[in-house]
Design a protein around this motif. Structure first.
Motif, PDB file in Angstrom:
ATOM      1  N   UNK A   1     -20.680 -72.137 -11.044  1.00 34.74           N
ATOM      2  CA  UNK A   1     -22.085 -71.824 -11.236  1.00 34.74           C
ATOM      3  C   UNK A   1     -22.516 -70.960 -10.058  1.00 34.74           C
ATOM      4  N   UNK A   2     -22.698 -69.683 -10.308  1.00 27.10           N
ATOM      5  CA  UNK A   2     -22.869 -68.720  -9.226  1.00 27.10           C
ATOM      6  C   UNK A   2     -24.162 -68.920  -8.457  1.00 27.10           C
ATOM      7  N   UNK A   3     -25.145 -69.543  -9.070  1.00 26.68           N
ATOM      8  CA  UNK A   3     -26.430 -69.735  -8.407  1.00 26.68           C
ATOM      9  C   UNK A   3     -26.337 -70.666  -7.205  1.00 26.68           C
ATOM     10  N   UNK A   4     -25.216 -71.357  -7.056  1.00 32.28           N
ATOM     11  CA  UNK A   4     -25.026 -72.260  -5.920  1.00 32.28           C
ATOM     12  C   UNK A   4     -24.478 -71.530  -4.689  1.00 32.28           C
ATOM     13  N   UNK A   5     -24.181 -70.244  -4.837  1.00 33.33           N
ATOM     14  CA  UNK A   5     -23.534 -69.486  -3.773  1.00 33.33           C
ATOM     15  C   UNK A   5     -24.480 -68.455  -3.168  1.00 33.33           C
ATOM     16  N   UNK A   6     -24.357 -68.270  -1.858  1.00 34.27           N
ATOM     17  CA  UNK A   6     -24.926 -67.068  -1.259  1.00 34.27           C
ATOM     18  C   UNK A   6     -23.863 -65.982  -1.377  1.00 34.27           C
TER      19      UNK A   6
ATOM     20  N   UNK B   1     -27.484 -61.766  -0.108  1.00 36.74           N
ATOM     21  CA  UNK B   1     -28.566 -62.346  -0.899  1.00 36.74           C
ATOM     22  C   UNK B   1     -28.406 -63.848  -0.970  1.00 36.74           C
ATOM     23  N   UNK B   2     -29.527 -64.564  -0.870  1.00 33.78           N
ATOM     24  CA  UNK B   2     -29.498 -66.016  -0.926  1.00 33.78           C
ATOM     25  C   UNK B   2     -29.365 -66.534  -2.347  1.00 33.78           C
ATOM     26  N   UNK B   3     -29.368 -67.841  -2.457  1.00 39.16           N
ATOM     27  CA  UNK B   3     -29.084 -68.510  -3.727  1.00 39.16           C
ATOM     28  C   UNK B   3     -30.030 -68.083  -4.834  1.00 39.16           C
ATOM     29  N   UNK B   4     -31.323 -68.044  -4.543  1.00 44.50           N
ATOM     30  CA  UNK B   4     -32.294 -67.750  -5.591  1.00 44.50           C
ATOM     31  C   UNK B   4     -32.592 -66.265  -5.726  1.00 44.50           C
ATOM     32  N   UNK B   5     -32.152 -65.486  -4.766  1.00 48.13           N
ATOM     33  CA  UNK B   5     -32.427 -64.060  -4.789  1.00 48.13           C
ATOM     34  C   UNK B   5     -33.646 -63.651  -3.988  1.00 48.13           C
ATOM     35  N   UNK B   6     -34.370 -64.614  -3.427  1.00 47.46           N
ATOM     36  CA  UNK B   6     -35.578 -64.293  -2.672  1.00 47.46           C
ATOM     37  C   UNK B   6     -35.274 -63.732  -1.288  1.00 47.46           C
ATOM     38  N   UNK B   7     -34.183 -64.175  -0.697  1.00 46.00           N
ATOM     39  CA  UNK B   7     -33.861 -63.755   0.666  1.00 46.00           C
ATOM     40  C   UNK B   7     -32.763 -62.714   0.637  1.00 46.00           C
ATOM     41  N   UNK B   8     -33.038 -61.538   1.175  1.00 43.73           N
ATOM     42  CA  UNK B   8     -32.041 -60.474   1.233  1.00 43.73           C
ATOM     43  C   UNK B   8     -32.019 -59.885   2.634  1.00 43.73           C
ATOM     44  N   UNK B   9     -30.889 -59.333   2.990  1.00 46.75           N
ATOM     45  CA  UNK B   9     -30.758 -58.644   4.271  1.00 46.75           C
ATOM     46  C   UNK B   9     -29.764 -57.518   4.100  1.00 46.75           C
ATOM     47  N   UNK B  10     -29.869 -56.503   4.994  1.00 48.10           N
ATOM     48  CA  UNK B  10     -29.068 -55.296   4.865  1.00 48.10           C
ATOM     49  C   UNK B  10     -28.564 -54.834   6.220  1.00 48.10           C
ATOM     50  N   UNK B  11     -27.404 -54.167   6.178  1.00 43.69           N
ATOM     51  CA  UNK B  11     -26.941 -53.501   7.371  1.00 43.69           C
ATOM     52  C   UNK B  11     -27.840 -52.318   7.695  1.00 43.69           C
ATOM     53  N   UNK B  12     -27.924 -51.975   8.969  1.00 43.34           N
ATOM     54  CA  UNK B  12     -28.831 -50.904   9.386  1.00 43.34           C
ATOM     55  C   UNK B  12     -28.521 -49.572   8.696  1.00 43.34           C
ATOM     56  N   UNK B  13     -27.257 -49.305   8.448  1.00 43.44           N
ATOM     57  CA  UNK B  13     -26.869 -48.007   7.902  1.00 43.44           C
ATOM     58  C   UNK B  13     -27.250 -47.829   6.433  1.00 43.44           C
ATOM     59  N   UNK B  14     -27.606 -48.914   5.758  1.00 43.98           N
ATOM     60  CA  UNK B  14     -27.914 -48.811   4.323  1.00 43.98           C
ATOM     61  C   UNK B  14     -29.355 -49.199   3.998  1.00 43.98           C
ATOM     62  N   UNK B  15     -30.112 -49.630   4.986  1.00 42.67           N
ATOM     63  CA  UNK B  15     -31.504 -50.035   4.743  1.00 42.67           C
ATOM     64  C   UNK B  15     -32.293 -48.893   4.127  1.00 42.67           C
ATOM     65  N   UNK B  16     -33.029 -49.227   3.080  1.00 43.85           N
ATOM     66  CA  UNK B  16     -33.838 -48.221   2.400  1.00 43.85           C
ATOM     67  C   UNK B  16     -33.084 -47.436   1.345  1.00 43.85           C
ATOM     68  N   UNK B  17     -31.758 -47.580   1.293  1.00 39.98           N
ATOM     69  CA  UNK B  17     -30.954 -46.863   0.292  1.00 39.98           C
ATOM     70  C   UNK B  17     -30.272 -47.798  -0.685  1.00 39.98           C
ATOM     71  N   UNK B  18     -29.881 -48.968  -0.212  1.00 41.44           N
ATOM     72  CA  UNK B  18     -29.163 -49.934  -1.057  1.00 41.44           C
ATOM     73  C   UNK B  18     -30.075 -51.122  -1.363  1.00 41.44           C
ATOM     74  N   UNK B  19     -29.879 -51.695  -2.556  1.00 45.21           N
ATOM     75  CA  UNK B  19     -30.622 -52.883  -2.950  1.00 45.21           C
ATOM     76  C   UNK B  19     -29.672 -53.892  -3.575  1.00 45.21           C
ATOM     77  N   UNK B  20     -29.701 -55.108  -3.048  1.00 44.84           N
ATOM     78  CA  UNK B  20     -28.890 -56.176  -3.615  1.00 44.84           C
ATOM     79  C   UNK B  20     -29.780 -57.052  -4.494  1.00 44.84           C
ATOM     80  N   UNK B  21     -29.250 -57.492  -5.615  1.00 45.96           N
ATOM     81  CA  UNK B  21     -30.002 -58.363  -6.519  1.00 45.96           C
ATOM     82  C   UNK B  21     -29.008 -59.259  -7.250  1.00 45.96           C
ATOM     83  N   UNK B  22     -29.541 -60.258  -7.930  1.00 44.05           N
ATOM     84  CA  UNK B  22     -28.658 -61.147  -8.664  1.00 44.05           C
ATOM     85  C   UNK B  22     -29.328 -61.597  -9.958  1.00 44.05           C
ATOM     86  N   UNK B  23     -28.484 -61.858 -10.949  1.00 47.53           N
ATOM     87  CA  UNK B  23     -28.919 -62.429 -12.221  1.00 47.53           C
ATOM     88  C   UNK B  23     -28.078 -63.682 -12.413  1.00 47.53           C
ATOM     89  N   UNK B  24     -28.628 -64.807 -12.035  1.00 42.97           N
ATOM     90  CA  UNK B  24     -27.851 -66.053 -12.084  1.00 42.97           C
ATOM     91  C   UNK B  24     -27.521 -66.464 -13.517  1.00 42.97           C
TER      92      UNK B  24
END
Length: 120
Positions: free
Chosen positions: A28-33, A51-74
């Motif tokens: 069950x992927x929703x249990x994983x970060x 990205x965190x379990x629910x998708x609310x918490x995200x973080x990015x490396x400095x070199x990709x901020x503003x260009x890349x977006x992480x998301x999840x569909x549990x």
């Protein structure tokens, strides 16, 4: 048996976009970060986005901020990495990484990687 399968890599011109997918099976992927890492030839593997379990918490490396977006569909057991404004220095093998805490132990899984090449 937990399996992670990445897809969506390929050759793209500078300024272009790609969307990577990481599909999980056997769990069950929703249990994983989940994180996306990348490794270029001769370089260490670096964290690109997380990205965190629910998708609310995200973080990015400095070199990709503003260009890349992480998301999840549990519901689909899938995590995505939308990559825009790609640069030649984004060329690397991109890996999906999933972690789950069970008791006092952390279990970590890696996908096989997908190649992203940014070149004209």
């Amino acid at each position: 048996q937990v399996q992670l399968v990445e897809s969506g890599g390929g050759l793209v011109q500078p300024g272009g976009s790609l969307r990577l997918s990481c599909a999980a099976s056997g769990t069950i992927f929703s249990s994983y970060s989940v994180g996306w890492y990348r490794q270029a030839p001769g370089k260490q593997r670096d964290l690109v986005a997380h990205i965190g379990y629910s998708g609310d918490a995200t973080s990015y490396g400095d070199s990709v901020k503003g260009r890349f977006t992480i998301s999840r569909d549990n519901a689909k057991n899938t995590v995505y990495l939308q990559m825009n404004s790609l640069k030649p220095e984004d060329t690397a093998v991109y890996y999906c990484h999933a972690a789950i805490l069970s008791g006092e132990k952390t279990y970590i899984y890696w996908g096989q990687g997908t190649q992203v090449t940014v070149s004209s």
